[in-house]
Enzyme design. Structure first.
Site: not given
Length: 325
Positions: A167-169
């Site tokens: 997902g969002c890093f």
């Protein structure tokens, strides 16, 4: 010693407001041509305005990995990890500096001694003597946000790396940084179909890249099996192209490996999770085809922006920090 720490802490707290707004004696740096790193709002507040971060909140307060601490603004080496000690006063403490790296000035209160980076004049904190914490009888009380830690590189060790898309890093990187044995992380874009993508291009959903975290770890401290188990604790493994509120192919989940020998160990965890879930996982398990570092402002994002967006709950970071201590 416990009472000494309490006294020092109370004294420091009384001085926070005054020192953050004070002016200081001493000449300004002449290194006007130095190239400085971009600073966040809190970093500018401490480094440029002589502010103080809140006690017990700094990244390096309870941190004792081997390496070197450099100036956040200019990158000059300031302290060695071998000189760091736990004073329990709320801020990172060192009883010595790298020779010539730190300069001292009388603080505006006329009592304390301010310490600055000798190369760029960045405010670091204050230095105290006579407290008896170590044999050197010196304590450099330094703000974490004034520092950047560079881990010791031991070329004789067999360091390994693995790539996780979760997902969002921003949150995924911060999560893995909590694990003891993780030596280095970078956020970037993996397994896409163009060269040198930008964040904007990746967000357009037409490059094929996934937001991914490169994790370099010490296999003597952290096994790939355990690392992968921790990865699965941070994702919904059955959600396709979606984690939290983030939707799109760039937020897909995946494990990408460079060493073909890693696949067996990865499959062991993968198949176990799939059996526990009882359905097909939406997690890619593939060799790494390509990886490009994301822009600098994405690196260590949640360290730079503690209140920034994150799709992971704070409880997960705490769990990771204690997981393999």
């Amino acid at each position: 010693m416990k009472y000494m720490a309490k006294i020092i802490f109370l004294f420091s707290m009384l001085c926070i407001v005054s020192c953050s707004k004070s002016t200081h004696n001493g000449a300004q740096t002449n290194n006007t041509n130095m190239k400085y790193n971009q600073l966040t709002e809190i970093e500018r507040y401490v480094i440029e305005q002589k502010g103080t971060e809140r006690p017990f909140t700094g990244e390096y307060y309870d941190f004792f990995e081997e390496g070197t601490y450099v100036c956040k603004r200019c990158g000059a080496e300031l302290y060695r990890s071998s000189d760091k000690f736990h004073s329990r006063c709320g801020w990172p403490s060192f009883d010595d500096e790298i020779k010539g790296a730190v300069k001292r000035l009388t603080d505006a209160d006329g009592i304390r001694t301010e310490i600055r980076c000798a190369a760029c004049d960045a405010h670091l904190g204050h230095v105290f003597k006579g407290e008896g914490f170590t044999a050197k009888d010196t304590r450099h009380c330094v703000n974490s946000v004034s520092l950047k830690f560079i881990p010791k590189q031991n070329k004789n060790k067999n360091m390994k790396e693995i790539y996780f898309a979760g997902g969002c890093f921003w949150g995924t990187e911060h999560y893995f940084k909590q694990l003891r044995g993780v030596l280095e992380t970078q956020v970037g874009y993996a397994n896409g179909n163009t060269d040198n993508p930008t964040y904007k291009e990746v967000c357009n959903n037409n490059t094929g890249f996934a937001e991914t975290v490169r994790v370099v770890y010490d296999p003597e401290v952290l096994t790939l099996e355990f690392l992968t188990e921790m990865y699965f604790k941070s994702i919904d493994p059955t959600s396709l192209n979606k984690q939290g509120n983030d939707i799109g192919t760039q937020y897909r989940t995946g494990i990408y490996f460079k060493d073909a020998n890693d696949k067996t160990e990865l499959l062991k965890v993968y198949n176990r999770v799939q059996q526990e879930v009882g359905s097909q996982l939406a997690v890619e398990l593939k060799p790494l085809e390509n990886f490009y570092n994301a822009e600098e402002y994405h690196q260590d994002y949640l360290d730079k922006n503690p209140n920034g967006y994150c799709h992971l709950p704070l409880s997960l970071f705490k769990m990771a920090k204690e997981a393999n201590r």
